[in-house]
Design an enzyme around this catalytic site. Structure first.
Site: not given
Length: 353
Positions: A29-30
């Site tokens: 993620a991110c």
């Protein structure tokens, strides 16, 4: 620079250790978002999406700090040729678990962002390079480089070190940019470092590797876009990559810094992961924990904890960054914090990383 400009660098080593850092269940993620329509406007934002709290803290480091890239907190991980340096530039960063820097900006207007990439492979040991544990990779560049060009040159002499615990690895890739709007994305895939250098490399998420993300993006036609233009709506890395690129194309030139920050923050919020959104398997999550936005020209850094109703910010110019100056920190997990928070920082005798 061409769209697929790449530079291949030598590679690295693997260390197994027992401290939990960057090794919670592998969360891909991110999102990093760079808006660089002109030399006078360079705003960058990121989301931090994680399966638990990373215990984020804000740190302001002056020049002249001695660092050892072979250390993870109190534990030495690299015994042969650890990178050691004295910081040339002051910086503001967000730490994770008090063991390294995930995100930040230095006084020269260089920004850095570490995100997960499952495909990361730092390669075989190279005993001609100085080793640096992955959580200090970005800090090393903030401490020593004033521009993307300088950072790329510095990376030729170091080797990020993979750390492993409980079967999970620090599989990181890196985005950097400077106040001129220059940008680079660095990934270690298949044992080689690939550097995508150029101002057109504005968005980075996670899997698959960046070249494959670009191929996915090429399938979309955003010309003459309207509210009926179809977009991928889920929170997987490709969907976030496509959406962030799409909305970047529609941003108008800002009339003020306030409008510029709000513009990038609006895209970061669109690319965020809502609380309890499903992950790869039922029952696992990777909520967005916080968002950051930096005005690289003005040296202002904004932070938004998703469990707080307020955005906070600091002006890096307001701190004494001279060698011998004070290291300061702030825990943003305070619902009463709002707006400019320079006066809320506390002095620490010795930084933990």
């Amino acid at each position: 620079m061409k769209w697929h400009s790449e530079l291949v660098l030598p590679v690295t080593v693997t260390v197994i250790f027992t401290i939990t850092f960057l090794v919670v269940p592998a969360v891909s993620a991110c999102t990093r978002i760079l808006w660089n329509p002109s030399d006078s406007v360079t705003i960058v934002g990121r989301t931090m999406d994680w399966a638990e709290s990373t215990q984020p803290k804000l740190w302001v480091f002056p020049r002249g700090i001695q660092r050892d890239g072979g250390m993870m907190g109190p534990v030495r991980l690299i015994h042969d040729r650890p990178a050691r340096w004295k910081s040339k530039y002051g910086s503001v960063v967000v730490s994770g678990y008090d063991l390294g820097s995930f995100d930040g900006m230095n006084e020269q207007g260089l920004g850095m962002h570490l995100l997960f990439l499952t495909a990361t492979d730092y390669g075989v040991p190279d005993d001609t390079k100085d080793g640096i544990q992955a959580g200090l990779w970005g800090q090393y560049l903030l401490d020593n480089a004033a521009s993307v060009d300088e950072a790329i040159d510095l990376m030729k002499g170091i080797q990020p070190v993979m750390v492993e615990h409980g079967g999970f690895r620090s599989t990181l890739h890196l985005a950097i940019e400077d106040s001129s709007g220059d940008s680079a994305i660095v990934e270690y895939v298949g044992g080689n470092a690939k550097i995508y250098h150029g101002s057109q490399h504005r968005v980075m998420t996670n899997d698959p590797p960046y070249d494959q993300q670009l191929k996915e993006l090429s399938k979309w036609d955003f010309s003459d876009a309207t509210r009926k233009t179809p977009l991928p709506g889920n929170v997987n890395p490709i969907a976030r990559f496509v959406r962030a690129n799409y909305f970047l194309e529609s941003l108008r030139k800002p009339r003020s810094e306030r409008e510029a920050i709000a513009s990038v923050l609006s895209i970061a919020r669109n690319a965020s992961v809502p609380f309890n959104a499903p992950y790869k398997t039922p029952g696992t999550i990777y909520d967005t924990e916080y968002r950051t936005v930096a005005d690289l020209a003005a040296r202002r850094y904004f932070f938004e904890l998703t469990t707080s109703p307020n955005v906070i910010w600091i002006d890096l110019n307001a701190f004494d960054l001279r060698e011998g100056g004070e290291t300061k920190t702030l825990d943003p997990n305070d619902i009463h914090l709002s707006g400019s928070v320079e006066s809320n920082f506390q002095v620490v005798d010795q930084p933990p990383f």
